[in-house]
Scaffold this motif. Structure first.
Motif, PDB file in Angstrom:
ATOM      1  N   LYS A 209       0.835  -1.188   0.000  1.00 44.87           N
ATOM      2  CA  LYS A 209       0.000   0.000   0.000  1.00 44.87           C
ATOM      3  C   LYS A 209       0.876   1.246   0.000  1.00 44.87           C
ATOM      4  CE  LYS A 209      -3.965  -2.126   0.143  1.00 44.87           C
ATOM      5  NZ  LYS A 209      -4.907  -2.023  -1.004  1.00 44.87           N
ATOM      6  N   ASN A 221      -1.856   5.388   5.123  1.00 45.47           N
ATOM      7  CA  ASN A 221      -2.208   4.715   3.881  1.00 45.47           C
ATOM      8  C   ASN A 221      -2.908   5.704   2.964  1.00 45.47           C
ATOM      9  OD1 ASN A 221      -3.221   3.104   1.847  1.00 45.47           O
ATOM     10  ND2 ASN A 221      -4.070   1.543   3.210  1.00 45.47           N
ATOM     11  N   GLU A 223      -4.374   5.308   0.291  1.00 42.93           N
ATOM     12  CA  GLU A 223      -5.635   4.780  -0.234  1.00 42.93           C
ATOM     13  C   GLU A 223      -6.807   5.094   0.691  1.00 42.93           C
ATOM     14  OE1 GLU A 223      -7.141   0.311  -1.083  1.00 42.93           O
ATOM     15  OE2 GLU A 223      -5.182   0.846  -1.925  1.00 42.93           O
ATOM     16  N   THR A 224      -6.554   5.155   1.987  1.00 47.63           N
ATOM     17  CA  THR A 224      -7.637   5.421   2.941  1.00 47.63           C
ATOM     18  C   THR A 224      -8.083   6.875   2.889  1.00 47.63           C
ATOM     19  OG1 THR A 224      -6.146   5.991   4.773  1.00 47.63           O
ATOM     20  CG2 THR A 224      -6.700   3.662   4.482  1.00 47.63           C
ATOM     21  N   LEU A 225      -7.334   7.725   2.197  1.00 46.47           N
ATOM     22  CA  LEU A 225      -7.666   9.138   2.120  1.00 46.47           C
ATOM     23  C   LEU A 225      -8.453   9.497   0.867  1.00 46.47           C
ATOM     24  CD1 LEU A 225      -4.264  10.623   3.340  1.00 46.47           C
ATOM     25  CD2 LEU A 225      -6.264   9.998   4.692  1.00 46.47           C
ATOM     26  N   TYR A 233     -13.870   5.705  -5.712  1.00 49.81           N
ATOM     27  CA  TYR A 233     -13.751   5.338  -4.298  1.00 49.81           C
ATOM     28  C   TYR A 233     -14.028   3.840  -4.134  1.00 49.81           C
ATOM     29  CZ  TYR A 233     -14.794   4.970   0.664  1.00 49.81           C
ATOM     30  OH  TYR A 233     -14.805   4.597   1.982  1.00 49.81           O
ATOM     31  N   SER A 237      -6.635   0.749  -6.082  1.00 44.62           N
ATOM     32  CA  SER A 237      -5.672   0.320  -5.079  1.00 44.62           C
ATOM     33  C   SER A 237      -4.337   0.991  -5.374  1.00 44.62           C
ATOM     34  CB  SER A 237      -5.513  -1.207  -5.115  1.00 44.62           C
ATOM     35  OG  SER A 237      -4.522  -1.627  -4.198  1.00 44.62           O
TER      36      SER A 237
END
Length: 296
Positions: A209, A221, A223-225, A233, A237
Motif C-alpha cells: 500500500k 495509507n 488509499e484510505t484518504l 472510491y 488500489s
C-alpha cells in the motif's frame, strides 16, 4: 529504457539497455545523451538515479571502461567516482543528490555490511541503521540533508523505512504498527516522505500500500484518504508511492479494474479550518483524496 528522476529544468536521467549492456542516460530538450556507454563486455551496467537542479547527476556503474566501479556523479558529462566506506571497495551505489551536491546511497563498511552512506563536502559518512537490523540503504536526500531509505536484514520480512535527520536514525515504522515491512522512496524539502508498506511481508506475493509520512512521521495509507464522493472510491488500489516534489505532488503506481497504472496526485486547496485538509487529485481518473494537515 527507464527514467528515474527529473529536475526543475526538465532534465531527465535513467538508463537504456541495448540487449547486453545497460547504459546511464540523460535526456534534455528531447535530446538523448549517454553518460556512460558500457563497451567492456556483456552484462556490464550503469545507471543514472537522480539529478539536482544544477544538472549534477548521481548514479553508479559496475564495470566502467577505465576499470573502476561504484558510486559516481556526472558534472557537465564529466564522471567522478565517490570513495567507499572501505578503502578499495567497489561496493557503493549513489541513488540521490540534493542541490547542495550532497549525495546519498550505500557503501560496504569496514565490517563488510552495506550501510546507508552520505557523501558531503569531500567526506564519506556511514549513516548506520535502525537497531536490530544489519544493513541499510539510502534512497533520496533533500536540501536540509534529511535522508530516507530503509534498514533491513536482507529479506522482505525484516525491512523498515528509515529517516536519517540531524544525526538521528528514525524508524518510520509501517501501516501495521511496525509488524510488517515498509520502504521509504522519496522526501521533499518540506520533509514529507512517501513509499509503501507490505500487507503481509511473510508472503512474497503480498500486496503493498502506498504510504505518506508527514507531520508526526506516522505512516498513513494514501488509499484510505480517497474522498468517498469520488467515482473511483473503493475501486482503486494505490500500491506504491515513488516520488514527491515540493508542490506535494505524488507519483507511483496502483491497480484499477485489475490493470496496473501509474498515478499522479495533485494537491488542491481546501477551506481553512482548525484542522484543515489538503485535497489531492489522482491522475488515474480524477480520484480525489485528502491528507490531514497540522496547522502551524
Amino acid at each position: 529504457s527507464s527514467a528515474w528522476a527529473i529536475n526543475n529544468a526538465g532534465v531527465v536521467v535513467g538508463l537504456n539497455h541495448d540487449g547486453s549492456r545497460q547504459n546511464a542516460m540523460q535526456w534534455e530538450n528531447a535530446q538523448e545523451s549517454v553518460l556512460v556507454t558500457q563497451t567492456c563486455c556483456s552484462g556490464t551496467s550503469a545507471q543514472a538515479m537522480d539529478v539536482n537542479n544544477h544538472g549534477v547527476v548521481a548514479g553508479w556503474t559496475n564495470h566502467s571502461n577505465d576499470g573502476q566501479s561504484g558510486a559516481v556523479i556526472w558534472t557537465n558529462g564529466n564522471k567522478q567516482f565517490l570513495p567507499g566506506l572501505q578503502a578499495g571497495s567497489n561496493g557503493s551505489f549513489a541513488s540521490g543528490i540534493n542541490d547542495l551536491g550532497q549525495v546519498a546511497g550505500l557503501s560496504t563498511n569496514q565490517l563488510g555490511y552495506q550501510h546507508a552512506t552520505l557523501w558531503s563536502n569531500g567526506t564519506v559518512t556511514d549513516l548506520g541503521r535502525v537497531a536490530g537490523f544489519s544493513a541499510s540503504f539510502a534512497e533520496r536526500i533533500n536540501n536540509a540533508g534529511d535522508v530516507v531509505g530503509q534498514s533491513s536484514n536482507g529479506f522482505l520480512t525484516a525491512m523498515h523505512a528509515t529517516l536519517w535527520r540531524d544525526g538521528q536514525i528514525i524508524d518510520l515504522g509501517s501501516l501495521n504498527g511496525g509488524a510488517d515491512a515498509s520502504v521509504a522512496k522519496d522526501i521533499n524539502n518540506a520533509g514529507q516522505i512517501v513509499g509503501y508498506s507490505f500487507v503481509d511481508p511473510s508472503n512474497y506475493n503480498s500486496l503493498s500500500k502506498a504510504v505518506i509520512w508527514s507531520d508526526n512521521l506516522t505512516a498513513i495509507n494514501l488509499e484510505t484518504l480517497i474522498d468517498v464522493q469520488d467515482p473511483l472510491y473503493g475501486k482503486a488500489s494505490l500500491a506504491a508511492a515513488w516520488g514527491i516534489n515540493d508542490l506535494g505532488q505524488i507519483v507511483g503506481w496502483g491497480w484499477v479494474g485489475g490493470q496496473q497504472q501509474a498515478f499522479l496526485l495533485n494537491p488542491v486547496s481546501s477551506v481553512p479550518e482548525p484542522e484543515s485538509y489538503a485535497m489531492l487529485l489522482l491522475g488515474l481518473a480524477g480520484i480525489a483524496v485528502h491528507r490531514r494537515k497540522t496547522q502551524k
